[in-house]
Scaffold this motif. Structure first.
Motif, PDB file in Angstrom:
ATOM      1  N   GLU A   1       0.913  -1.034  -0.164  1.00 56.61           N
ATOM      2  CA  GLU A   1      -0.114   0.038   0.153  1.00 56.61           C
ATOM      3  C   GLU A   1       0.578   1.491   0.048  1.00 56.61           C
ATOM      4  O   GLU A   1      -0.179   2.041  -0.074  1.00 56.61           O
ATOM      5  N   ASN A   2       1.504   1.291  -0.102  1.00 54.72           N
ATOM      6  CA  ASN A   2       2.991   2.524   0.465  1.00 54.72           C
ATOM      7  C   ASN A   2       2.299   3.114  -0.856  1.00 54.72           C
ATOM      8  O   ASN A   2       3.003   2.989  -1.951  1.00 54.72           O
ATOM      9  N   ASN A   3       2.483   4.275  -1.502  1.00 51.95           N
ATOM     10  CA  ASN A   3       2.098   5.290  -2.464  1.00 51.95           C
ATOM     11  C   ASN A   3       2.610   5.621  -3.331  1.00 51.95           C
ATOM     12  O   ASN A   3       2.354   4.953  -4.620  1.00 51.95           O
ATOM     13  N   TYR A   4       4.303   4.900  -2.901  1.00 55.90           N
ATOM     14  CA  TYR A   4       5.048   5.492  -3.996  1.00 55.90           C
ATOM     15  C   TYR A   4       5.035   4.490  -4.993  1.00 55.90           C
ATOM     16  O   TYR A   4       4.982   4.537  -6.461  1.00 55.90           O
ATOM     17  N   TRP A   5       4.947   2.333  -4.552  1.00 54.36           N
ATOM     18  CA  TRP A   5       5.102   2.056  -5.369  1.00 54.36           C
ATOM     19  C   TRP A   5       3.418   1.664  -5.866  1.00 54.36           C
ATOM     20  O   TRP A   5       3.412   0.993  -6.742  1.00 54.36           O
ATOM     21  N   ARG A   6       2.967   2.350  -5.531  1.00 46.72           N
ATOM     22  CA  ARG A   6       1.356   2.595  -6.364  1.00 46.72           C
ATOM     23  C   ARG A   6       1.359   3.012  -7.551  1.00 46.72           C
ATOM     24  O   ARG A   6       0.162   3.181  -8.542  1.00 46.72           O
TER      25      ARG A   6
ATOM     26  N   VAL B   1      11.228  -6.552 -10.704  1.00 44.06           N
ATOM     27  CA  VAL B   1      11.564  -6.576  -9.045  1.00 44.06           C
ATOM     28  C   VAL B   1      12.478  -5.554  -8.004  1.00 44.06           C
ATOM     29  O   VAL B   1      13.550  -5.506  -8.986  1.00 44.06           O
ATOM     30  N   GLN B   2      11.924  -5.271  -7.297  1.00 39.33           N
ATOM     31  CA  GLN B   2      12.799  -4.376  -6.329  1.00 39.33           C
ATOM     32  C   GLN B   2      14.598  -5.240  -5.755  1.00 39.33           C
ATOM     33  O   GLN B   2      14.146  -5.986  -5.387  1.00 39.33           O
ATOM     34  N   GLY B   3      15.094  -4.675  -6.486  1.00 42.66           N
ATOM     35  CA  GLY B   3      16.626  -5.394  -6.017  1.00 42.66           C
ATOM     36  C   GLY B   3      16.774  -5.935  -4.718  1.00 42.66           C
ATOM     37  O   GLY B   3      16.163  -3.880  -3.703  1.00 42.66           O
TER      38      GLY B   3
ATOM     39  N   ILE C   1      13.849  -2.599 -10.433  1.00 40.64           N
ATOM     40  CA  ILE C   1      13.296  -0.710 -10.763  1.00 40.64           C
ATOM     41  C   ILE C   1      13.626  -0.928  -9.186  1.00 40.64           C
ATOM     42  O   ILE C   1      13.908  -0.820  -8.168  1.00 40.64           O
ATOM     43  N   ASP C   2      13.696   0.577  -9.082  1.00 38.86           N
ATOM     44  CA  ASP C   2      13.583   1.064  -8.361  1.00 38.86           C
ATOM     45  C   ASP C   2      15.421   0.948  -7.287  1.00 38.86           C
ATOM     46  O   ASP C   2      15.997   1.734  -6.798  1.00 38.86           O
ATOM     47  N   THR C   3      15.877   0.495  -7.240  1.00 31.98           N
ATOM     48  CA  THR C   3      17.220  -0.220  -6.307  1.00 31.98           C
ATOM     49  C   THR C   3      17.851  -1.216  -7.027  1.00 31.98           C
ATOM     50  O   THR C   3      17.118  -2.432  -8.009  1.00 31.98           O
TER      51      THR C   3
ATOM     52  N   ILE D   1      19.697  -1.055  -0.430  1.00 35.30           N
ATOM     53  CA  ILE D   1      20.210  -1.372  -1.143  1.00 35.30           C
ATOM     54  C   ILE D   1      20.043   0.392  -2.025  1.00 35.30           C
ATOM     55  O   ILE D   1      21.737   1.430  -1.539  1.00 35.30           O
ATOM     56  N   ASN D   2      19.166   1.041  -2.429  1.00 35.70           N
ATOM     57  CA  ASN D   2      18.453   2.724  -2.925  1.00 35.70           C
ATOM     58  C   ASN D   2      19.438   3.567  -1.152  1.00 35.70           C
ATOM     59  O   ASN D   2      20.677   5.012  -1.696  1.00 35.70           O
ATOM     60  N   GLN D   3      18.733   3.257  -0.009  1.00 42.10           N
ATOM     61  CA  GLN D   3      18.759   3.974   0.846  1.00 42.10           C
ATOM     62  C   GLN D   3      20.520   3.991   1.348  1.00 42.10           C
ATOM     63  O   GLN D   3      21.050   5.646   1.730  1.00 42.10           O
TER      64      GLN D   3
ATOM     65  N   GLU E   1      22.964   3.899  -1.232  1.00 42.85           N
ATOM     66  CA  GLU E   1      23.491   4.721  -1.810  1.00 42.85           C
ATOM     67  C   GLU E   1      23.247   6.621  -1.677  1.00 42.85           C
ATOM     68  O   GLU E   1      24.325   6.797  -2.560  1.00 42.85           O
ATOM     69  N   ARG E   2      21.896   6.403  -1.483  1.00 44.72           N
ATOM     70  CA  ARG E   2      21.577   7.926  -1.532  1.00 44.72           C
ATOM     71  C   ARG E   2      22.820   8.666  -0.455  1.00 44.72           C
ATOM     72  O   ARG E   2      23.054   9.601  -0.620  1.00 44.72           O
ATOM     73  N   LEU E   3      22.607   7.588   0.551  1.00 43.78           N
ATOM     74  CA  LEU E   3      23.213   8.140   1.725  1.00 43.78           C
ATOM     75  C   LEU E   3      24.500   8.518   1.082  1.00 43.78           C
ATOM     76  O   LEU E   3      25.363   9.106   1.850  1.00 43.78           O
TER      77      LEU E   3
ATOM     78  N   SER F   1      13.854   9.094   2.381  1.00 45.51           N
ATOM     79  CA  SER F   1      12.664   7.756   1.280  1.00 45.51           C
ATOM     80  C   SER F   1      11.153   8.626   1.660  1.00 45.51           C
ATOM     81  O   SER F   1      11.150  10.004   1.697  1.00 45.51           O
ATOM     82  N   ALA F   2      10.475   7.611   0.347  1.00 48.18           N
ATOM     83  CA  ALA F   2       9.273   9.072  -0.085  1.00 48.18           C
ATOM     84  C   ALA F   2       8.251   9.531   1.247  1.00 48.18           C
ATOM     85  O   ALA F   2       7.882  10.177   1.204  1.00 48.18           O
ATOM     86  N   LEU F   3       8.150   8.646   2.320  1.00 45.02           N
ATOM     87  CA  LEU F   3       7.280   9.418   3.772  1.00 45.02           C
ATOM     88  C   LEU F   3       7.776   9.596   4.709  1.00 45.02           C
ATOM     89  O   LEU F   3       7.186  10.644   5.722  1.00 45.02           O
TER      90      LEU F   3
ATOM     91  N   SER G   1      13.374  16.784   1.424  1.00 48.10           N
ATOM     92  CA  SER G   1      13.111  15.541   1.135  1.00 48.10           C
ATOM     93  C   SER G   1      13.064  14.216   0.454  1.00 48.10           C
ATOM     94  O   SER G   1      13.967  15.205  -0.742  1.00 48.10           O
ATOM     95  N   PHE G   2      12.254  13.732   0.176  1.00 50.82           N
ATOM     96  CA  PHE G   2      12.949  12.503  -1.206  1.00 50.82           C
ATOM     97  C   PHE G   2      10.943  12.316  -1.884  1.00 50.82           C
ATOM     98  O   PHE G   2      10.191  11.984  -1.085  1.00 50.82           O
ATOM     99  N   ASP G   3      11.422  12.257  -2.929  1.00 47.25           N
ATOM    100  CA  ASP G   3      10.002  11.998  -3.906  1.00 47.25           C
ATOM    101  C   ASP G   3       8.789  13.257  -3.959  1.00 47.25           C
ATOM    102  O   ASP G   3       8.797  13.981  -3.054  1.00 47.25           O
ATOM    103  N   ILE G   4       7.575  12.752  -4.827  1.00 45.00           N
ATOM    104  CA  ILE G   4       6.939  13.938  -5.129  1.00 45.00           C
ATOM    105  C   ILE G   4       5.682  13.442  -4.905  1.00 45.00           C
ATOM    106  O   ILE G   4       5.076  13.711  -5.456  1.00 45.00           O
TER     107      ILE G   4
ATOM    108  N   ALA H   1      13.177  15.066  -6.343  1.00 44.82           N
ATOM    109  CA  ALA H   1      12.287  14.143  -7.801  1.00 44.82           C
ATOM    110  C   ALA H   1      12.750  13.261  -8.054  1.00 44.82           C
ATOM    111  O   ALA H   1      13.799  12.375  -8.601  1.00 44.82           O
ATOM    112  N   GLN H   2      11.933  11.627  -8.186  1.00 47.07           N
ATOM    113  CA  GLN H   2      11.723  10.584  -8.530  1.00 47.07           C
ATOM    114  C   GLN H   2      10.265  10.582  -9.835  1.00 47.07           C
ATOM    115  O   GLN H   2       9.748  10.774  -8.970  1.00 47.07           O
ATOM    116  N   TYR H   3      10.617   9.841 -10.514  1.00 51.29           N
ATOM    117  CA  TYR H   3       9.607   9.475 -11.586  1.00 51.29           C
ATOM    118  C   TYR H   3       9.129   8.079 -11.305  1.00 51.29           C
ATOM    119  O   TYR H   3       9.661   7.675 -12.215  1.00 51.29           O
TER     120      TYR H   3
HETATM  121  C1  BGC Z   1      12.444   4.717  -2.848  1.00 54.00           C
HETATM  122  C2  BGC Z   1      11.896   3.379  -2.779  1.00 54.00           C
HETATM  123  C3  BGC Z   1      10.586   2.957  -1.364  1.00 54.00           C
HETATM  124  C4  BGC Z   1      10.367   4.489  -0.863  1.00 54.00           C
HETATM  125  C5  BGC Z   1       9.068   4.602   0.450  1.00 54.00           C
HETATM  126  C6  BGC Z   1      11.489   5.588  -2.214  1.00 54.00           C
HETATM  127  O1  BGC Z   1      11.895   7.210  -2.615  1.00 54.00           O
HETATM  128  O2  BGC Z   1      12.540   4.584  -3.943  1.00 54.00           O
HETATM  129  O3  BGC Z   1      12.362   2.799  -2.244  1.00 54.00           O
HETATM  130  O4  BGC Z   1      10.082   1.957  -0.642  1.00 54.00           O
HETATM  131  O5  BGC Z   1      10.746   5.723  -0.899  1.00 54.00           O
HETATM  132  O6  BGC Z   1       8.358   5.339   0.894  1.00 54.00           O
END
Ligand code: BGC
Length: 327
Positions: free
Chosen positions: A56-61, A108-110, A133-135, A180-182, A184-186, A235-237, A259-262, A280-282
């Motif tokens: 149910e995570n809005n980013y994944w939706r 699949v997310q890595g 995807i994503d990671t 892993i994406n976290q 890498e961002r760090l 991350s998005a939230l 923050s991260f994401d839009i 922003a990510q898309y």
């Molecule tokens: C990340 C996702 C993560 C989401 C969590 C995004 O920034 O790319 O991997 O699941 O945030 O809300």
């Protein structure tokens, strides 16, 4: 008893007997025979699976939305599955289940670790193209579609460097330490600030990719490190939680929030001036591109298999000129 009465009783008993046997067979069949649901996948050209981090995570939706749109255009059946709460073990099980189901391709997310790499190998061995995807994760995956996460972290560093003066004590919130994406961002963020000793990380905490987790992390971090004057959420939230956390502990303190994401809720806080900027990510674009790539992979391997989607810094001032993010 007269012969005709006896005959009548026999006939009735036989009728009742035959009736109940028929009813038993009919209802037994109805109860135990399960009609296989082949309708969904069979009418489509391909059956792809998208295995996400959390249902149910809005980013994944949004990733799902983009993927389903592209799939519908190409007559593909796209199955979206994910653990209800982020959990690597569950995700790996779902990934394995999709391989067993012999789908035509998996997005699949890595995930960190050997089990993931082994599963990619298993899929590829069975002629199921797998893309991350994503990671991304070094493996036999056929392609990666998503943000360049190291670069995204560098962007966050650049924003803080360019928009502050004097000492900055940064409180960082990561979604999950094991993602892993976290990491890498760090790493990208640290790389950007390394030549700027006035900017230091005061504390790093985890949100578990939930808003409440980010609120608690912010509260605790600010309490233990009142010197924090900049917050970064990876991350998005996290942005939503950081705003709430400050509100609870230092409502009047001037803290630079990146923050991260839009997601729409984040954009609202940017419009209200409560978040200063977001990276922003898309995700919708990631989803639709991933489906297109999987279609391509049905016929040939790709030469260029790292497909980065757009990443950029968005501030309030950008909202006038970027209607695509100003939702
Ligand atoms: C990340 C996702 C993560 C989401 C969590 C995004 O920034 O790319 O991997 O699941 O945030 O809300």
């Amino acid at each position: 008893m007269r012969v005709s009465t006896k005959l009548f009783i026999y006939c009735i008993s036989i009728l009742l007997f035959v009736g109940s046997i028929s009813a038993m067979l009919f209802f037994g069949y109805k109860t135990f025979y399960i009609v296989p649901d082949t309708s969904k996948a069979e009418n489509y050209s391909y059956h792809f699976a998208l295995v996400a981090e959390e249902t149910e995570n809005n980013y994944w939706r949004l990733v799902e939305k983009g993927a389903k749109r592209a799939a519908a255009e190409k007559d593909i059946y796209l199955e979206y599955i994910a653990p209800s709460k982020a959990d690597n073990d569950q995700l790996l099980k779902l990934f394995d289940r999709m391989i067993a189901a012999k789908v035509d391709g998996i997005i699949v997310q890595g995930i960190e670790g050997e089990r993931f790499v082994d599963l990619v190998h298993k899929g590829v061995e069975r002629n199921i193209p797998v893309i991350t995807i994503d990671t991304d994760v070094p493996s036999e995956r056929k392609a990666y579609v998503g943000t360049d996460n190291f670069y995204a972290g560098q962007l966050a560093g650049r924003y803080i460097i360019e928009n502050t003066k004097g000492e900055q004590h940064v409180g960082v919130i990561v979604g999950r330490f094991e993602a892993i994406n976290q990491q890498e961002r760090l790493a990208g963020f640290k790389d950007a600030i390394k030549a700027h000793p006035r900017i230091q990380i005061a504390k790093i905490k985890e949100s578990n990719i939930t808003e409440i987790g980010a609120t608690q992390a912010t509260y605790v971090m600010m309490k233990q490190h009142p010197e924090i004057n900049a917050l970064l959420g990876l991350s998005a939230l996290d942005g939503l939680g950081m705003v709430e956390g400050i509100q609870q502990i230092f409502p009047t303190k001037d803290v630079l929030i990146t923050s991260f994401d839009i997601l729409p809720e984040t954009m609202k806080l940017i419009r209200e001036g409560k978040i200063d900027a977001t990276i922003a990510q898309y995700p919708e674009e990631m989803g639709s591109m991933a489906v297109d790539v999987l279609i391509d992979l049905q016929n040939r391997d790709l030469v260029d298999n790292k497909i980065y989607t757009k990443t950029e810094i968005i501030e309030k001032a950008d909202l006038q000129v970027k209607p695509e993010v100003a939702r």
